[in-house]
Structures are given as C-alpha cells and as structure tokens.
Write an enzyme that holds these catalytic residues in place. Structure first.
Site, mmCIF file in Angstrom:
data_model
loop_
_atom_site.group_PDB
_atom_site.id
_atom_site.type_symbol
_atom_site.label_atom_id
_atom_site.label_comp_id
_atom_site.label_asym_id
_atom_site.label_seq_id
_atom_site.Cartn_x
_atom_site.Cartn_y
_atom_site.Cartn_z
ATOM 1 N N GLU A 81 0.847 -1.189 0.000
ATOM 2 C CA GLU A 81 0.000 0.000 0.000
ATOM 3 C C GLU A 81 0.884 1.241 0.000
ATOM 4 O OE1 GLU A 81 -2.531 -0.394 3.421
ATOM 5 O OE2 GLU A 81 -3.635 -2.050 2.537
ATOM 6 N N CYS A 95 3.884 8.595 0.306
ATOM 7 C CA CYS A 95 4.436 7.710 1.334
ATOM 8 C C CYS A 95 4.580 6.328 0.707
ATOM 9 C CB CYS A 95 3.483 7.687 2.525
ATOM 10 S SG CYS A 95 3.946 6.513 3.797
ATOM 11 N N CYS A 102 6.158 -6.420 7.311
ATOM 12 C CA CYS A 102 7.376 -5.950 7.991
ATOM 13 C C CYS A 102 7.805 -6.987 9.028
ATOM 14 C CB CYS A 102 7.114 -4.609 8.672
ATOM 15 S SG CYS A 102 8.594 -3.942 9.474
ATOM 16 N N CYS A 327 -0.278 6.753 9.688
ATOM 17 C CA CYS A 327 0.927 6.099 10.165
ATOM 18 C C CYS A 327 0.605 4.867 11.017
ATOM 19 C CB CYS A 327 1.732 7.084 10.993
ATOM 20 S SG CYS A 327 3.214 6.379 11.645
HETATM 21 S S1 SF4 Z 1 6.574 0.705 12.920
HETATM 22 FE FE1 SF4 Z 1 7.805 0.430 11.043
HETATM 23 S S2 SF4 Z 1 9.391 -1.044 11.690
HETATM 24 FE FE2 SF4 Z 1 7.770 -1.184 13.231
HETATM 25 S S3 SF4 Z 1 6.473 -2.880 12.495
HETATM 26 FE FE3 SF4 Z 1 5.612 -0.944 11.685
HETATM 27 S S4 SF4 Z 1 6.496 -0.740 9.639
HETATM 28 FE FE4 SF4 Z 1 7.741 -2.225 10.752
#
Ligand code: SF4
Length: 338
Positions: A81, A95, A102, A327
């Site tokens: 995304e 972004c 992750c 975020c």
């Molecule tokens: S904050 Fe960043 S490093 Fe931590 S799990 Fe989410 S995407 Fe990954």
C-alpha cells in the site's frame, strides 16, 4: 532496467535519455506513448520489459479527497500500500512502502502485525511513485515529496532503497531534490551509519515512540533489544556532529503507555539542546491492535510540556486515518490476501 535493454540492443545514449524523459519525467501511461522511439524498438521494449512491476488493486479516498491510499499487488501476489497526501500549500507527498509487510513487529503497528512477505525491489518502490505521478499529471500537478514511511523498515532493504533514491533524485529521471526525501527508521544503527556515510543523504526521521528503554522494549521489543536507546543516541551524536541536520523524532502517543507528563519531561531531557523536531502522532486505532488513542487534553498537555522546555514539537495532522492510510495503519485486508 532501461540500461539493460539499451545494452542488449546496443542503443545509443540519446535513446536512454529519451526513455528517461518520457517514462520518469512525463510519466507516460504505457510504452505505446513512447513516441520518441521508432515503433520497431518500442515493440521489443513492450515484449522484454514490464511497464509496471505492480498491479493496481484499488484507490481509497479520504472524505476530502486529498488523501488517497492505493493498494497494489506485486507480480508474485504480495500486497503493498502507498499513500498520496495533497497539502494546501501545494506539496504532493507520496508515502512509499519498501516491503510487503514488515519483520520488525512493533506492537502498536498494523503493518507489523501482518507479518513479513518480502523486500520490494527498487522498481517496485519507484513504480508506486510513478502511479501517483500519472494520476497527478492529469490535474497538471506533480509529486513533490517522498517519505519512506509506508510498509517496512528501509534499513533492512538498503540496496533497493538506495537504488530507488538514486532514481528519485537523478536530474535525468524523477529529479526530486534529496531535501524533499525523508527516510524513516526505527533505528538499525549499523545500517544507518552505512546509509548516512553514502552519497545520498535524505532527511532522517527516527521512530522513537518512547522516552526510555523500558517503554520502548514494551512497544518495540525487537529493535530496542537489538539496538538499545543508548546505542541509538550514540548514532544521533555522530549524526549531529557529521551531518549536522535536524532529526525528526516520531512519537506516537498511546493511551496510558507513553502519554503522561513524566514521559514528556523525560523526552524533553533526552532531546534537550539537540537539533530535534518531535512529531507527535495520535495513535491510530485498529481492530487488530490492543491500544487506544489518548484524549485531546492529554495530547495538548504532552505537547505543551515539550514546548515549555524548548523542544520544537508539531502534532501530525492525520490525513488518512479514516481510510486506514495513516501512520502505522497500512495493513492489507480484503481482496489482497485472497
Ligand atoms: S513501525 Fe515500522 S518497523 Fe515497526 S512494524 Fe511498523 S512498519 Fe515495521
């Protein structure tokens, strides 16, 4: 990719220049629009090179229509995304994701909870930007800023992130100034040292989210055990001495975890007299995360304590939270996993 094609077919340099201008700057919609090339070469290009490494799935618009979260699938079927944020001051910021999922697994992050599929290649990163360039071009606009804050940890996909930044910054390609590129990391110290001694030095944002090691271990267990805050701030000392630019510290306020006055005081001591900007982010609730958003009074109290102690602080206006594009919310549900 054009370099390989040009080498294989022994094309003169001006053909690569024409390609770069049309593909990266003019943001053509298909290789058929590469009309500066003779059709014979264009047809070979269509057979040998993919126009995009991503399949578009859908766009999700915020109610104001200014933030668009776009879902893609890689050619091997993994979801990613990206988000376009269009600001009133004229900035159009993309972004980008550098991974599908992750592996870091921060406790407050929806992307972390979806697990890890794989790193994205540099073209897959660049193709996210090109998608929005094509979209904006129809309105006579262009992408102005890039933030590596989507899915994934950039320091764990360094080679592809570096190659993508080269294309983004190259005057012959996307030509976006390096000061308009921000890279956000949770703090993989050795990789940060390698990255910031290299040629390209975008702006640095550190996802800090805690004023001390104890709290950081609770909400970011993997990174904080691997590279404790003491080690992270040794890097910060090095960066301040050698790069001498301001660092943005992202701090997601989570109800009852890191949002109390004593946490603000501790954070202000940590950052006192540093070239720092604290970007306070209200936690974005998600059905898969066991945390809550603090109330507005708590947010304002936190920021006031920092401001009173001379720590420059902003509150991030969350443009995409209603569409799951803010975020820590990027997480692929629905059709992408089927
Ligand atoms: S904050 Fe960043 S490093 Fe931590 S799990 Fe989410 S995407 Fe990954």
């Amino acid at each position: 990719m054009i370099e390989d094609f040009a080498n294989t077919h022994k094309l003169p340099k001006y053909r690569s220049d024409q390609f770069n201008d049309q593909f990266y700057k003019q943001a053509i919609n298909s290789f058929d629009e590469l009309t500066t090339w003779p059709s014979s070469i264009r047809e070979k290009l269509k057979k040998e090179v993919e126009f995009s490494t991503l399949d578009h799935i859908q766009d999700n618009y915020s109610s104001a229509g200014t933030t668009i979260k776009t879902e893609f699938k890689t050619k091997d079927g993994f979801p990613i995304e990206s988000v376009l944020m269009q600001y009133k001051d004229g900035r159009n910021s993309v972004c980008v994701s550098c991974m599908s999922g992750c592996p870091v697994g921060c406790e407050f992050c929806a992307t972390g909870k979806m697990g890890f599929n794989r790193n994205l290649g540099y073209r897959e990163i660049v193709d996210q930007i090109l998608y929005f360039k094509r979209m904006l071009k129809k309105k006579g606009k262009d992408v102005t800023n890039i933030v590596f804050m989507g899915m994934g940890e950039p320091m764990l996909n360094l080679d592809n992130v570096k190659k993508a930044i080269e294309i983004i910054n190259d005057p012959e390609k996307m030509s976006i100034g390096i000061r308009r590129v921000t890279i956000s990391t949770v703090g993989y110290v050795p990789q940060m040292e390698e990255f910031f001694t290299d040629k390209h030095k975008p702006k640095l944002a550190i996802s800090l989210h805690a004023p001390n090691q104890n709290i950081r271990e609770k909400i970011m267990p993997k990174i904080s055990k691997l590279h404790p805050m003491e080690e992270l701030f040794e890097f910060v000392n090095w960066y301040e001495k050698n790069i001498n630019k301001r660092i943005t510290y992202e701090y997601t306020l989570i109800k009852g975890i890191n949002d109390q006055p004593e946490h603000a005081i501790e954070l202000s001591k940590l950052l006192y007299q540093r070239k720092a900007l604290v970007n306070v982010i209200r936690f974005n609730p998600s059905i898969i995360l066991p945390f809550e958003k603090p109330n507005e009074e708590t947010v304002q109290r936190f920021v006031k304590i920092l401001n009173n102690r001379d720590i420059k602080t902003t509150i991030r206006y969350s443009m995409g939270d209603k569409i799951g594009g803010a975020c820590g919310q990027l997480h692929s549900f629905n059709s992408l996993n089927s």
